[in-house]
Design an enzyme around this catalytic site. Sequence first.
Site, PDB file in Angstrom:
ATOM      1  N   HIS A 143       0.875  -1.170   0.039  1.00 58.51           N
ATOM      2  CA  HIS A 143       0.030  -0.074   0.050  1.00 58.51           C
ATOM      3  C   HIS A 143       0.779   1.045   0.000  1.00 58.51           C
ATOM      4  CE1 HIS A 143      -3.353  -2.799   0.947  1.00 58.51           C
ATOM      5  NE2 HIS A 143      -4.167  -2.070   0.701  1.00 58.51           N
ATOM      6  N   LYS A 147      -0.793   4.877   4.556  1.00 57.42           N
ATOM      7  CA  LYS A 147      -1.304   3.744   5.143  1.00 57.42           C
ATOM      8  C   LYS A 147      -1.194   3.719   6.714  1.00 57.42           C
ATOM      9  CE  LYS A 147      -3.900  -0.512   4.682  1.00 57.42           C
ATOM     10  NZ  LYS A 147      -5.252   0.177   4.942  1.00 57.42           N
TER      11      LYS A 147
END
EC number: 1.17.1.8
Length: 252
Positions: free
Chosen positions: A141, A145
Amino acid sequence: MIKIVLNGCCGKMGKVITECASKFNDLQIVAGIDKFPYETSYPIFETPEDLNLDYDVLLDFSRAGALKGLLNLTEKTKKPLVICSTGFSDEDLALIEEKSKTLPLFRSANMSLGINLINSLLRKVTPLLYGNYDIEIIEKHHNQKVDSPSGTAVLLADTIKESINDETKFVYGRSGASKREENEIGIHAIRGGSIVGDHDVIFAGVGEVIELSHKAISREVFAIGALKACEYMGNISIPGLYTMDDVIGITK
């Protein structure tokens, strides 16, 4: 017309959901909830307690810390709550489970059709492969995040664990000098750049490797899934904990 209140409307996903909602003829975002409001076509309230208008579905795409306030609002209105946030603690998940006995709640760690199809496939293939194949999960990600591993990686890992008739254990990352044990399910997180979300489930055997992979190209896929969940939950009044399996008609 299903009237939606969007919690987290000013975040990255909230903005994408607002844009995508205009493509649905049966949905309308009538209000948002966000501590940092910006100009939109609908009114924005700073907290769930401030909300003073009627709605059909409360959609949450924010952070885990908002959960209790949203559940309090849902208890007052008895309207469905669609939970798309991740990063929940075991205590949070137990609370959602408990509240679903009296409220119509929806929760999914990932709103994309593809991930939920892969999750369904894992229920079928894992019992066939476990014992002869080592299982590892890799998720990637963007560097903003905050939770790790991702809610989706946990979802996939839990499905794998539940599909195996054996005592398995999760191993988060690897370091040092230790041999892999057969009953391990490895979970690895990578953070960097602007990666929307990649998930790979690896079954590594002798002489071959089988991979189930999903790559999210755009946040729009999550927005569409969230809005489809609102369509589904807009017609639900019976208490329970609903998932994307219910929305897309997957039978466990």
